[in-house]
Design an enzyme around this catalytic site. Structure first.
Site, PDB file in Angstrom:
ATOM      1  N   ASP A  24       0.833  -1.208   0.000  1.00 46.62           N
ATOM      2  CA  ASP A  24       0.000   0.000   0.000  1.00 46.62           C
ATOM      3  C   ASP A  24       0.869   1.261   0.000  1.00 46.62           C
ATOM      4  O   ASP A  24       1.987   1.258   0.508  1.00 46.62           O
ATOM      5  CB  ASP A  24      -0.902  -0.027   1.240  1.00 46.62           C
ATOM      6  N   GLY A  27      -0.092   5.688  -4.193  1.00 49.12           N
ATOM      7  CA  GLY A  27      -0.710   6.981  -4.496  1.00 49.12           C
ATOM      8  C   GLY A  27      -0.093   8.094  -3.657  1.00 49.12           C
ATOM      9  O   GLY A  27       0.221   9.176  -4.169  1.00 49.12           O
ATOM     10  N   ARG A  37      -0.904   9.351  -9.725  1.00 49.46           N
ATOM     11  CA  ARG A  37      -0.990   8.078  -8.997  1.00 49.46           C
ATOM     12  C   ARG A  37      -0.413   6.920  -9.817  1.00 49.46           C
ATOM     13  O   ARG A  37       0.211   6.011  -9.279  1.00 49.46           O
ATOM     14  CB  ARG A  37      -2.444   7.779  -8.614  1.00 49.46           C
ATOM     15  N   SER A  69      -7.554  -5.285  -5.057  1.00 51.43           N
ATOM     16  CA  SER A  69      -8.654  -5.902  -4.300  1.00 51.43           C
ATOM     17  C   SER A  69      -9.958  -5.850  -5.084  1.00 51.43           C
ATOM     18  O   SER A  69     -10.085  -5.076  -6.047  1.00 51.43           O
ATOM     19  CB  SER A  69      -8.833  -5.171  -2.965  1.00 51.43           C
ATOM     20  N   GLU A  71     -12.500  -4.465  -4.062  1.00 51.75           N
ATOM     21  CA  GLU A  71     -12.975  -3.086  -3.848  1.00 51.75           C
ATOM     22  C   GLU A  71     -12.243  -2.090  -4.753  1.00 51.75           C
ATOM     23  O   GLU A  71     -12.789  -1.033  -5.099  1.00 51.75           O
ATOM     24  CB  GLU A  71     -12.782  -2.672  -2.385  1.00 51.75           C
ATOM     25  N   ASN A  72     -11.020  -2.426  -5.159  1.00 45.79           N
ATOM     26  CA  ASN A  72     -10.266  -1.504  -6.029  1.00 45.79           C
ATOM     27  C   ASN A  72     -10.916  -1.326  -7.404  1.00 45.79           C
ATOM     28  O   ASN A  72     -10.611  -0.372  -8.119  1.00 45.79           O
ATOM     29  CB  ASN A  72      -8.809  -1.971  -6.195  1.00 45.79           C
ATOM     30  N   ARG A  75     -12.358   2.156  -8.081  1.00 50.27           N
ATOM     31  CA  ARG A  75     -11.534   3.361  -8.315  1.00 50.27           C
ATOM     32  C   ARG A  75     -11.855   3.930  -9.698  1.00 50.27           C
ATOM     33  O   ARG A  75     -12.449   3.235 -10.541  1.00 50.27           O
ATOM     34  CB  ARG A  75     -10.047   2.985  -8.233  1.00 50.27           C
ATOM     35  N   GLU A 215       1.618 -13.348  12.261  1.00 50.39           N
ATOM     36  CA  GLU A 215       2.223 -12.208  12.941  1.00 50.39           C
ATOM     37  C   GLU A 215       2.058 -11.005  12.018  1.00 50.39           C
ATOM     38  O   GLU A 215       2.274 -11.110  10.803  1.00 50.39           O
ATOM     39  CB  GLU A 215       3.718 -12.466  13.179  1.00 50.39           C
TER      40      GLU A 215
HETATM   41  C1  IPE Z   1      -5.363  -2.624  -0.047  1.00 48.84           C
HETATM   42  O1  IPE Z   1      -5.057  -1.290  -0.251  1.00 48.84           O
HETATM   43  C2  IPE Z   1      -5.377  -3.352  -1.348  1.00 48.84           C
HETATM   44  C3  IPE Z   1      -4.089  -3.518  -1.987  1.00 48.84           C
HETATM   45  C4  IPE Z   1      -2.934  -3.139  -1.520  1.00 48.84           C
HETATM   46  C5  IPE Z   1      -4.133  -4.173  -3.262  1.00 48.84           C
HETATM   47  P1  IPE Z   1      -6.198  -0.191  -0.374  1.00 48.84           P
HETATM   48  O2  IPE Z   1      -5.520   1.106  -0.557  1.00 48.84           O
HETATM   49  O3  IPE Z   1      -7.194  -0.577  -1.399  1.00 48.84           O
HETATM   50  O4  IPE Z   1      -6.898  -0.297   1.073  1.00 48.84           O
HETATM   51  P2  IPE Z   1      -7.755   0.765   1.877  1.00 48.84           P
HETATM   52  O5  IPE Z   1      -8.774   1.336   0.930  1.00 48.84           O
HETATM   53  O6  IPE Z   1      -6.810   1.827   2.357  1.00 48.84           O
HETATM   54  O7  IPE Z   1      -8.344  -0.007   3.005  1.00 48.84           O
HETATM   55  C1  IPE Z   2      -1.618   0.359  -3.357  1.00 47.31           C
HETATM   56  O1  IPE Z   2      -1.415   1.723  -3.383  1.00 47.31           O
HETATM   57  C2  IPE Z   2      -1.906  -0.196  -4.732  1.00 47.31           C
HETATM   58  C3  IPE Z   2      -3.301  -0.592  -4.958  1.00 47.31           C
HETATM   59  C4  IPE Z   2      -4.239  -0.645  -4.062  1.00 47.31           C
HETATM   60  C5  IPE Z   2      -3.658  -0.961  -6.300  1.00 47.31           C
HETATM   61  P1  IPE Z   2      -2.632   2.759  -3.321  1.00 47.31           P
HETATM   62  O2  IPE Z   2      -3.034   3.071  -4.700  1.00 47.31           O
HETATM   63  O3  IPE Z   2      -3.708   2.245  -2.443  1.00 47.31           O
HETATM   64  O4  IPE Z   2      -1.901   4.001  -2.662  1.00 47.31           O
HETATM   65  P2  IPE Z   2      -2.501   4.987  -1.560  1.00 47.31           P
HETATM   66  O5  IPE Z   2      -3.024   4.150  -0.444  1.00 47.31           O
HETATM   67  O6  IPE Z   2      -3.567   5.780  -2.225  1.00 47.31           O
HETATM   68  O7  IPE Z   2      -1.320   5.810  -1.140  1.00 47.31           O
HETATM   69 MG    MG Z   3      -4.095   2.450  -0.472  1.00 45.92          MG
END
Ligand code: IPE
Ligand code: IPE
Ligand code: MG
Length: 248
Positions: A24, A27, A37, A69, A71-72, A75, A215
């Site tokens: 994570d 972005g 991003r 995920s 949920e992604n 986006r 863990e």
């Molecule tokens: C979790 O990150 C999913 C992945 C790293 C693929 P997200 O950025 O989607 O999680 P939330 O929205 O902060 O919970």
């Molecule tokens: C993780 O980085 C990658 C995916 C979830 C695809 P993010 O895109 O969630 O980055 P942040 O959390 O917005 O910084």
């Molecule tokens: Mg994220």
């Protein structure tokens, strides 16, 4: 490699068998640099290469990376499209290396929701590496822990209906073992160690069933800045923990 093996602080005979990582912070990494991003995701892909190489060098048996995920999918389309493009380019560019390094690629998730191009790149890479017996690299893409459990329960129900689980269809035949065997991770050890980068202290629907006794290590480092040294220091930290599994 030599320097790793003689590192006196890590006991390479007591490594976790399975490490799972919530990658994570791409972005936020980009935002801090006034980049978009997608550029953050591109840099994140470089970290994936580094971490896969390191895990291969230390002979980790299983590495599971959470890349996208369920949920992604919600986006903005532009970001989802760019990520899909990145997955297929990444797989095409890494296929040869994975094959030559005896790494087997496996995908966890709702693969049929991915664009055809990504599905093909995944299947090609899984096929090219299927005989490998070194590290198993699981990519969780279009993955959700809840949907994985629903899928397992549906598949069990179908088998019960066909009399394949137990001819008497006794509820007693539904066991933890049976559910475990119907997950994407069937046949694999549960993660010993779950790492999340970028400081968020949540699971975000990752491996809900499998992390019962993992863990957990959360680092504030954003995924594009994560590196080999930090991974090794987390492994040292892991080795100093006492895992009790509810016992005394
Ligand atoms: C979790 O990150 C999913 C992945 C790293 C693929 P997200 O950025 O989607 O999680 P939330 O929205 O902060 O919970
Ligand atoms: C993780 O980085 C990658 C995916 C979830 C695809 P993010 O895109 O969630 O980055 P942040 O959390 O917005 O910084
Ligand atoms: Mg994220």
């Amino acid at each position: 490699m030599i320097s790793l093996l003689i590192d006196p602080e890590i006991d390479f005979t007591r490594l976790p068998r399975h490490v799972a990582i919530i990658m994570d912070g791409n972005g936020r990494w980009a935002k801090k640099r006034l980049l978009n991003r997608v550029q953050g995701h591109g840099k994140g892909a470089d970290t994936v290469r580094t971490i896969v190489r390191t895990c291969h060098e230390i002979k980790l048996p299983i590495l599971t990376l959470y890349a996208f995920s369920t949920e992604n999918w919600c986006r903005p389309k532009k970001e989802v499209d760019a990520l899909m493009m990145l997955f297929s380019t990444f797989l095409k560019s890494e296929q040869g290396k994975l094959k030559n390094n005896n790494i087997r690629l496996n995908a966890l998730g709702q693969i049929d929701r991915l664009p055809q191009k990504v599905q093909k790149a995944l299947h090609d890479t899984m096929d090219a590496t299927k005989e490998n017996n070194g590290m198993l690299l699981n990519i969780a893409v279009s993955y959700g822990g809840r949907s994985e459990i629903v899928r397992a329960v549906k598949n069990i129900a179908l088998k019960v209906k066909k009399g394949l689980i137990d001819p008497e269809s006794s509820p007693e035949s539904i066991t933890e073992q049976l559910i475990t065997e119907h997950l994407y991770t069937s046949g694999m050890d549960d993660p010993d160690l779950l790492i999340r980068t970028s400081g968020e202290k949540r699971i975000s629907n990752f491996l809900l069933w499998q992390i019962a006794y993992s863990e957990i290590f959360v680092t504030d480092t954003l995924w594009p800045d994560f590196n080999k040294d930090e991974l090794l220091s987390i492994l040292k930290n892991y080795q100093n923990r006492e895992r009790r599994f509810g016992k005394l």
